[in-house]
Design a protein around this motif. Structure first.
Motif, short mmCIF file in Angstrom:
data_model
loop_
_atom_site.label_atom_id
_atom_site.label_comp_id
_atom_site.label_asym_id
_atom_site.label_seq_id
_atom_site.Cartn_x
_atom_site.Cartn_y
_atom_site.Cartn_z
N GLU A 50 89.62 119.27 50.98
CA GLU A 50 88.66 119.66 49.95
C GLU A 50 87.24 119.28 50.34
OE1 GLU A 50 89.18 121.39 47.35
OE2 GLU A 50 91.35 121.37 47.12
N ASN A 51 86.29 120.10 49.91
CA ASN A 51 84.88 119.76 49.98
C ASN A 51 84.48 119.25 48.60
OD1 ASN A 51 83.52 121.19 52.58
ND2 ASN A 51 85.27 122.35 51.87
N VAL A 52 84.06 118.02 48.50
CA VAL A 52 83.70 117.44 47.21
C VAL A 52 82.18 117.34 47.13
CG1 VAL A 52 84.04 115.54 45.61
CG2 VAL A 52 85.80 116.07 47.30
N PRO A 53 81.56 117.93 46.12
CA PRO A 53 80.11 117.81 45.98
C PRO A 53 79.69 116.34 45.90
CG PRO A 53 80.94 119.51 44.52
CD PRO A 53 82.15 118.81 45.09
N VAL A 54 78.58 116.02 46.55
CA VAL A 54 78.10 114.64 46.55
C VAL A 54 77.89 114.12 45.13
CG1 VAL A 54 76.14 113.17 47.16
CG2 VAL A 54 77.11 114.72 48.86
N ARG A 55 77.42 114.98 44.24
CA ARG A 55 77.22 114.55 42.85
C ARG A 55 78.54 114.13 42.21
NH1 ARG A 55 72.46 115.41 40.15
NH2 ARG A 55 70.83 116.56 41.28
N ASP A 56 79.64 114.81 42.55
CA ASP A 56 80.95 114.42 42.03
C ASP A 56 81.39 113.08 42.60
OD1 ASP A 56 80.85 116.82 40.73
OD2 ASP A 56 82.57 117.71 41.76
N ILE A 57 81.07 112.86 43.87
CA ILE A 57 81.39 111.56 44.48
C ILE A 57 80.65 110.44 43.77
CG2 ILE A 57 81.26 110.20 46.60
CD1 ILE A 57 81.54 112.81 48.17
N LEU A 58 79.37 110.67 43.52
CA LEU A 58 78.58 109.67 42.80
C LEU A 58 79.14 109.43 41.40
CD1 LEU A 58 74.97 110.74 43.86
CD2 LEU A 58 76.33 108.84 44.78
N ALA A 59 79.59 110.51 40.74
CA ALA A 59 80.17 110.37 39.40
C ALA A 59 81.46 109.55 39.44
CB ALA A 59 80.44 111.75 38.81
N PHE A 60 82.24 109.71 40.49
CA PHE A 60 83.45 108.90 40.66
C PHE A 60 83.07 107.42 40.76
CE2 PHE A 60 87.58 110.98 41.87
CZ PHE A 60 87.30 112.19 41.26
N ALA A 106 89.80 113.80 58.14
CA ALA A 106 90.36 114.02 56.79
C ALA A 106 91.68 114.75 56.86
CB ALA A 106 89.35 114.81 55.95
N ARG A 107 91.75 115.72 57.75
CA ARG A 107 93.00 116.48 57.90
C ARG A 107 94.12 115.59 58.44
NH1 ARG A 107 95.16 120.27 61.79
NH2 ARG A 107 93.47 119.85 63.25
N LYS A 108 93.79 114.75 59.40
CA LYS A 108 94.81 113.88 59.98
C LYS A 108 95.25 112.81 58.97
CE LYS A 108 95.94 111.39 64.22
NZ LYS A 108 95.44 110.91 65.52
N LEU A 109 94.32 112.33 58.16
CA LEU A 109 94.68 111.37 57.12
C LEU A 109 95.69 111.98 56.15
CD1 LEU A 109 91.23 109.72 56.23
CD2 LEU A 109 93.15 108.68 57.46
N MET A 110 95.50 113.26 55.82
CA MET A 110 96.44 113.93 54.94
C MET A 110 97.84 113.94 55.54
SD MET A 110 94.20 117.13 53.45
CE MET A 110 95.50 117.66 52.35
N HIS A 111 97.91 114.18 56.85
CA HIS A 111 99.20 114.20 57.52
C HIS A 111 99.85 112.82 57.54
CE1 HIS A 111 99.66 118.30 59.22
NE2 HIS A 111 98.35 118.33 59.05
N HIS A 112 99.06 111.78 57.36
CA HIS A 112 99.59 110.42 57.30
C HIS A 112 99.73 109.94 55.86
CE1 HIS A 112 99.87 109.09 61.54
NE2 HIS A 112 98.95 110.02 61.75
N GLY A 113 99.71 110.85 54.92
CA GLY A 113 100.03 110.50 53.55
C GLY A 113 98.87 110.13 52.65
N VAL A 114 97.63 110.29 53.14
CA VAL A 114 96.47 110.01 52.30
C VAL A 114 96.13 111.30 51.55
CG1 VAL A 114 94.07 109.19 52.23
CG2 VAL A 114 95.65 108.29 53.95
N GLU A 115 96.71 111.48 50.36
CA GLU A 115 96.64 112.76 49.66
C GLU A 115 95.23 113.08 49.17
OE1 GLU A 115 99.50 112.76 46.56
OE2 GLU A 115 101.23 112.60 47.91
N ASN A 116 94.47 112.07 48.79
CA ASN A 116 93.15 112.31 48.20
C ASN A 116 92.06 112.26 49.27
OD1 ASN A 116 94.46 112.38 45.71
ND2 ASN A 116 94.36 110.16 45.55
N SER A 117 92.33 112.96 50.37
CA SER A 117 91.43 112.96 51.52
C SER A 117 90.50 114.16 51.43
CB SER A 117 92.26 113.03 52.81
OG SER A 117 91.45 113.04 53.95
N ALA A 118 89.21 113.94 51.69
CA ALA A 118 88.22 115.00 51.50
C ALA A 118 87.02 114.78 52.42
CB ALA A 118 87.76 115.03 50.04
N ILE A 119 86.14 115.77 52.44
CA ILE A 119 84.83 115.62 53.04
C ILE A 119 83.79 115.93 51.96
CG2 ILE A 119 85.56 116.13 55.40
CD1 ILE A 119 84.52 118.99 54.98
N MET A 120 82.54 115.58 52.22
CA MET A 120 81.48 115.76 51.23
C MET A 120 80.77 117.10 51.42
SD MET A 120 78.47 113.20 52.62
CE MET A 120 79.55 111.88 53.16
N ASP A 121 80.16 117.55 50.35
CA ASP A 121 79.38 118.78 50.36
C ASP A 121 78.05 118.51 49.67
OD1 ASP A 121 78.48 121.37 50.46
OD2 ASP A 121 79.84 122.12 48.92
#
Length: 336
Positions: free
Chosen positions: A205-215, A277-292
């Motif tokens: 997933e591409n997560v907007p930076v503003r959403d990351i800050l909100a988290f 991020a893709r490799k982390l998903m393959h190792h079970g990190v489901e909430n793996s993303a990059i920023m947008d």
């Protein structure tokens, strides 16, 4: 588990090159192939993007998937698939009206690398190029080599062959390219058009930076993974980030990430960030993303806090926390 609406697929930007003899017969079409580690597949992708159609949309799907594209290649039944007589790369050369001598020679090398009979006896180039190609794959874990790094590899090979270099000189050129490959490969440095889209069951997933800050403001556990080399990380990084390179990812190194609400991987422009991020998903990190927008370059352009070697990380973390509570005050006014 997802925390935002909509889906996004990371687009790897690749360079638009001005090589001669580009055919317009393919222009505007889509191309597709299956995931592969073979040099013929990645050399074909390079050939399409650099000499056949610089604006091509190239879709890569898991092996056996249906390809709804105009021009499938390097898969059984397509017009551009390897056989005992020629490589898929060489068949694609038929789409170029007058391929130059370097491209023809590259086709021979690729065929030699892929030939089970090693039919090019006395030609050292296929063996040398294959050895360098395997070194590239081993550097990243073979399944996770960024497309941009394959592009840089075949750029180097093409230029070396175009200079009519002998196998020893080709080896030195490829060794130099491998030494230069670090956090972001340079095939995309010119900023080009088109996407190479790797479509898998679980997309990053591409997560907007503003959403990351909100988290962060909401007290959710957000972990930034800086994928760059150690020296770059030590110079400056996103506050609180941990430094994990693509080659270091395994079940042990990612165990602590699995309880995070969001894990955001990044590099300078996120070519490597996406692969991590893709490799982390393959190792079970489901909430793996990059920023947008993408990468550390965008983070700094936005005016967001960074930690440096001259500042304690907890101080930088406090600044990031304050920024998350009131983003408008800390974002660069030119990019709000």
């Amino acid at each position: 588990m997802k925390f935002w609406h909509g889906t996004a697929l990371f687009a790897l930007l690749v360079a638009t090159f001005s090589y001669a003899s580009i055919s317009n017969s393919f222009s505007g079409n889509a191309y597709g192939t299956w995931q592969s580690l073979e040099p013929d597949s990645w050399a074909s992708i390079w050939l399409i993007r650099t000499h056949i159609d610089p604006n091509a949309d190239i879709v890569i799907r898991p092996s056996g998937s249906r390809l709804d594209v105009d021009n499938p290649f390097a898969i059984p039944g397509s017009d551009y698939v390897r056989d005992k007589h020629s490589s898929g790369f060489e068949k694609l050369l038929g789409r170029i009206e007058k391929p130059d001598a370097a491209l023809i020679r590259m086709g021979e090398i690729i065929h030699g690398m892929e030939s089970a009979t090693w039919s090019f006896e006395g030609d050292e180039a296929p063996r040398i190029v294959e050895q360098a190609y395997r070194t590239l794959q081993d550097r990243f874990d073979r399944r996770y080599v960024p497309a941009t790094c394959y592009g840089q590899f075949f750029d180097t090979l093409y230029e070396s062959v175009r200079r009519d270099e002998d196998p020893a000189q080709i080896a030195r050129a490829l060794d130099g390219a491998l030494a230069d490959i670090s956090t972001d490969c340079e095939w995309a440095s010119a900023g080009g058009a088109g996407d190479i889209a790797l479509k898998e069951k679980n997309n990053v997933e591409n997560v907007p930076v503003r959403d990351i800050l909100a988290f962060i403001a909401a007290g959710r556990k957000v972990v930034f993974v800086d994928t760059r080399e150690t020296q770059e990380f030590e110079e400056s990084h996103i506050p609180g980030a941990i430094n994990i390179k693509l080659r270091e990812i395994n079940d042990q190194s990612v165990a602590a990430l699995k309880n995070a609400d969001l894990v955001v991987s990044y590099c300078l422009k996120d070519f490597r960030g996406y692969e991590v991020a893709r490799k982390l998903m393959h190792h079970g990190v489901e909430n793996s993303a990059i920023m947008d927008p993408h990468g550390y370059v965008a983070w700094r352009t936005l005016g967001l806090p960074v930690a440096t070697k001259d500042e304690r990380d907890d101080s930088a973390l406090a600044r990031l926390g304050s920024c998350a509570q009131d983003p408008v005050k800390c974002l660069n006014k030119d990019v709000r």
